[in-house]
Design a protein around this motif. Structure first.
Motif, PDB file in Angstrom:
ATOM      1  N   ASP A 566       0.242 -13.553   7.586  1.00 50.77           N
ATOM      2  CA  ASP A 566       1.313 -12.700   6.851  1.00 50.77           C
ATOM      3  C   ASP A 566       2.554 -13.525   6.611  1.00 50.77           C
ATOM      4  N   GLY A 567       3.425 -12.619   6.108  1.00 50.67           N
ATOM      5  CA  GLY A 567       4.721 -13.589   5.335  1.00 50.67           C
ATOM      6  C   GLY A 567       5.295 -14.585   6.373  1.00 50.67           C
ATOM      7  N   GLU A 601       3.480  -8.147   0.710  1.00 48.73           N
ATOM      8  CA  GLU A 601       4.266  -7.346   0.965  1.00 48.73           C
ATOM      9  C   GLU A 601       3.686  -5.916   1.644  1.00 48.73           C
ATOM     10  N   GLU A 602       2.485  -5.819   1.555  1.00 49.50           N
ATOM     11  CA  GLU A 602       1.830  -4.673   2.041  1.00 49.50           C
ATOM     12  C   GLU A 602       1.710  -4.863   3.485  1.00 49.50           C
ATOM     13  N   ILE A 603       1.305  -6.015   3.943  1.00 51.59           N
ATOM     14  CA  ILE A 603       1.413  -6.454   5.334  1.00 51.59           C
ATOM     15  C   ILE A 603       2.778  -6.197   6.126  1.00 51.59           C
ATOM     16  N   ASP A 604       3.703  -6.773   5.490  1.00 51.29           N
ATOM     17  CA  ASP A 604       5.170  -6.484   5.938  1.00 51.29           C
ATOM     18  C   ASP A 604       5.288  -4.899   6.127  1.00 51.29           C
ATOM     19  N   ARG A 605       5.045  -4.101   5.051  1.00 52.78           N
ATOM     20  CA  ARG A 605       5.289  -2.587   5.236  1.00 52.78           C
ATOM     21  C   ARG A 605       4.637  -2.090   6.282  1.00 52.78           C
ATOM     22  N   LYS A 606       3.513  -2.573   6.597  1.00 55.26           N
ATOM     23  CA  LYS A 606       2.656  -1.935   7.511  1.00 55.26           C
ATOM     24  C   LYS A 606       3.158  -2.188   8.783  1.00 55.26           C
TER      25      LYS A 606
END
Length: 742
Positions: A566-567, A601-606
């Motif tokens: 992830d980020g 970004e998708e991982i962070d949003r999740k």
């Protein structure tokens, strides 16, 4: 003469010693024993020196090999302490310095290279040998060479000859220093220097020895005869040992008295091993194979070593022992000698004891025995000299004049021999092989019929025909290998563009032209009714990173999902490695950068959504395979489990170092293997009906591994690992997919 003791260079390995025994059999001898040349020279010197304890350094420089040995004479024992050498260094190397000097001068004056003509080269080599011998007693000599109606006369001084061959002297010096280090001795510990071999007469060699040590040089042994004398002495010692065992005396008393030490016993010669004998084991810590030494270099022979090891895994069907020879701990850098295996009882746990024994006899022939759980296997390591047993018999028949009364039959047999060596043991690639030397020397010294046969087969035109036959055989082998890979590529009923490119690369690496590869592919597709698979066009959607299945973007998205990063956890080096994977897959670097950003970004949003949801109600566990789908295309897979606690980071490589050390590659089947920086595997089967060997299941995180781009089937995998069929679940058929991970 029916029996023989044959000497070999001390640094000959196991295969070369066996080839020497075969050479003796081809010559019609019963080979009693193989001994090292320095050992034989030491016997020739030490026979009448048994009343004086001393340490002798044997410097043996012959026509084709160089050996050094340190021996200790004490009582009636002659013990070898250390030995080393180079069986590619000898008098011919000094000859070649003169040959090359003459060829350069001839080319400078007449614009022709005399070495390209076989007859001219042989004549020049003979003249160079004569010049070398003359320069040992003179300060200057002249060499005249004629070729194609032109001639060159060259004056060579001893100083110039020594300057041109100085690098060879340095090689000798280095080996001498190495053997002193192996023996843990200094030059002050040496009492005498024994020079052996005709090359030891050269002033530059004697000057080297005087620079190395102040110990006196032994002059009462003829360098040319020392090894032969020592071999004859060893033959007498062997007969005396037989007398001792049988109790029947066949040698005269005065002969026996010559071989008795001051204490009344027979002379005892203790030789040592010239190479380490080891076994290949599996290192569970570093997950790699390594070589464990059983009998180390410089061990007195005959030698016996016994050790106990454990089975690498549970329920092994056989314990396989791979025997190697060499000083390295890496199996690939050692010479494989053979395999000994023993059958194991069922259901043995991991680490069950396996007893391994090595026995190395006086002829330096190795016997290996393995014992495990009451089962026992023993094997004498057999070496291959390039000739089948029937070919050895036929070759011996060829060299037996009584069995071949006609010159025509002799000529035909010699042609067959030369054809064998052209195919199996090229003389230019194995100059030290004793069998090749025997044949070469025998042909040079035989009748004119043998000479005519030799000249005919060494003729350029004849050689072209032989080379054409060999090239055709290599091409047939390449075509057979290519057809195997091609059959694998179309096993799923279609040929993808990526697989066709891999086939082109495979064909090019094996010498097949692009046209031939395409011809084979078309013929196979027509024969099997297989068609080429055309990739579907990319599906454009509004949602980020949603792509059509089967293209390079989808493959790269799958790599990102497998990474589990992830980020916060993704480092710059890992990001660069992922971008490199995308480039190697044919993806534009800019698009790859965008996909990585969108994925993070998708991982962070999740993750933010999960934290918000956790505050509202207790979390509901979700498996790793949960997906957020867009109609018609895969979506980013996300990790639902809590993020693990941070662990200390190890030193990372720069992007350039990462790419250099872990490049993508094509495996032996032509499949593409991609580097994955990190990934998590579920080991085992989570389904209720899982077999016992697949439960319980647990998670394992692996960093830096390769994964195949396309899965293979059980049937393909079991062609390489037959034991896999007995391990797989009963419900999985031959076409069940397997992902290959390295």
């Amino acid at each position: 003469i029916t029996d023989a003791v044959i000497t070999v260079p001390a640094y000959f390995n196991d295969a070369e010693r066996t080839a020497t025994i075969t050479a003796g059999q081809l010559a019609g001898f019963n080979v009693l024993q193989i001994i090292n040349e320095p050992t034989a020279a030491a016997l020739a010197y030490g026979l009448d020196k048994l009343n004086e304890d001393q340490t002798v350094f044997v410097f043996d420089l012959g026509g084709g090999t160089f050996d050094v040995t340190i021996m200790r004479i004490q009582g009636q024992h002659i013990n070898m302490i250390a030995t080393n050498g180079d069986h590619r260094l000898g008098g011919k190397d000094w000859d070649d310095t003169i040959v090359n000097h003459m060829a350069e001068e001839f080319d400078r004056q007449h614009g022709e290279n005399p070495l390209l003509d076989l007859q001219s080269y042989q004549d020049l080599h003979t003249r160079a040998l004569s010049a070398k011998i003359q320069l040992s007693s003179r300060m200057q000599t002249a060499v005249v060479h004629h070729h194609n109606g032109k001639s060159v006369k060259l004056e060579i001084t001893r100083n110039e000859f020594e300057r041109r061959s100085q690098h060879l002297v340095e090689k000798c010096k280095t080996i001498c220093e190495m053997v002193m280090q192996e023996a843990n001795m200094t030059w002050d510990d040496i009492d005498k220097i024994l020079l052996v071999g005709g090359m030891s007469r050269m002033p530059m060699v004697r000057s080297l020895v005087s620079q190395l040590t102040k110990a006196p040089v032994i002059d009462d042994v003829n360098p040319d005869e020392a090894v032969a004398k020592g071999a004859s002495i060893q033959a007498i010692l062997s007969l005396l040992e037989e007398e001792k065992v049988s109790g029947e005396q066949v040698l005269p008393t005065d002969t026996r008295d010559q071989f008795v030490g001051r204490e009344g016993g027979l002379i005892q010669v203790t030789d040592i091993t010239s190479h380490t004998l080891g076994v290949v084991l599996w290192d569970e810590v570093h997950l790699e194979e390594y070589v464990f030494p059983m009998i180390r270099k410089m061990t007195a022979i005959p030698a016996r070593a016994r050790n106990s090891f454990g089975t690498a895994m549970s329920n092994m069907q056989r314990a396989v022992v791979r025997v190697v020879e060499g000083e390295s701990t890496l199996p690939g850098e050692c010479t494989p000698l053979g395999i000994c295996d023993v059958e194991l009882p069922a259901f043995l746990p991991k680490g069950s004891p396996v007893e391994l024994t090595y026995e190395y006899n006086a002829n330096q022939v190795l016997e290996v025995s393995v014992e495990a759980s009451g089962n026992r296997a023993k094997v004498s390591i057999e070496r291959n000299t390039g000739l089948a047993p029937n070919e050895v018999a036929q070759a011996a028949l060829c060299l037996d004049a009584q069995q071949n009364p006609t010159n025509e039959l002799i000529e035909e047999h010699c042609r067959e021999l030369l054809r064998w060596w052209q195919k199996k043991l090229p003389l230019k690639n194995q100059p030290s092989n004793p069998v090749a030397q025997l044949l070469r020397a025998g042909l040079d010294e035989s009748s004119r019929y043998l000479t005519e046969a030799r000249v005919e087969l060494l003729d350029p035109e004849r050689r072209k025909k032989v080379d054409a036959v060999l090239a055709a055989e290599e091409e047939q082998q390449a075509i057979a290998e290519f057809n195997k890979v091609l059959a694998f590529s179309i096993a799923d009923g279609g040929l993808r563009p990526e697989e066709e490119k891999a086939l082109q690369r495979f064909g090019a690496e094996h010498g097949l032209s692009e046209e031939k590869v395409l011809e084979f592919i078309e013929a196979k597709l027509k024969e099997t009714g297989t068609t080429r698979i055309v990739p579907e066009p990319e599906v454009k959607v509004e949602t980020a990173v949603a792509v059509a299945p089967g293209d390079t973007k989808s493959e790269f998205l799958r790599v990102l999902q497998l990474s589990g990063l992830d980020g916060e956890s993704m480092t710059d080096d890992q990001r660069d490695a992922l971008i490199n994977i995308a480039e190697n897959s044919g993806l534009d670097p800019g698009d790859a950068e965008d996909m990585v950003d969108e994925y993070l970004e998708e991982i962070d949003r999740k993750q933010i959504a999960d934290i918000t949801k956790a505050k509202a109600k207790p979390p509901t566990p979700v498996g790793r395979n949960g997906t957020s789908a867009v109609k018609g295309s895969p979506k980013v897979k996300v990790v639902e489990e809590p993020v693990p606690a941070a662990t200390p980071k190890r030193a990372v490589l720069s992007p350039q170092q990462e790419r250099k050390r872990y490049p993508n590659y094509s495996n032996s089947l032509g499949g593409q293997m991609f580097l994955i920086p990190s990934g998590e595997f579920i080991m085992g089967n989570p389904f209720p009906d899982a077999p016992p060997n697949e439960t319980p299941h647990f998670r394992v995180t692996v960093t830096r591994f390769y994964i195949s781009r396309f899965p293979i089937t059980n049937a393909h995998y079991e062609a390489f690992d037959p034991l896999h069929k007995s391990k797989r679940a009963p419900a999985t058929g031959d076409r069940h997919p397997v992902v290959y991970v390295s």
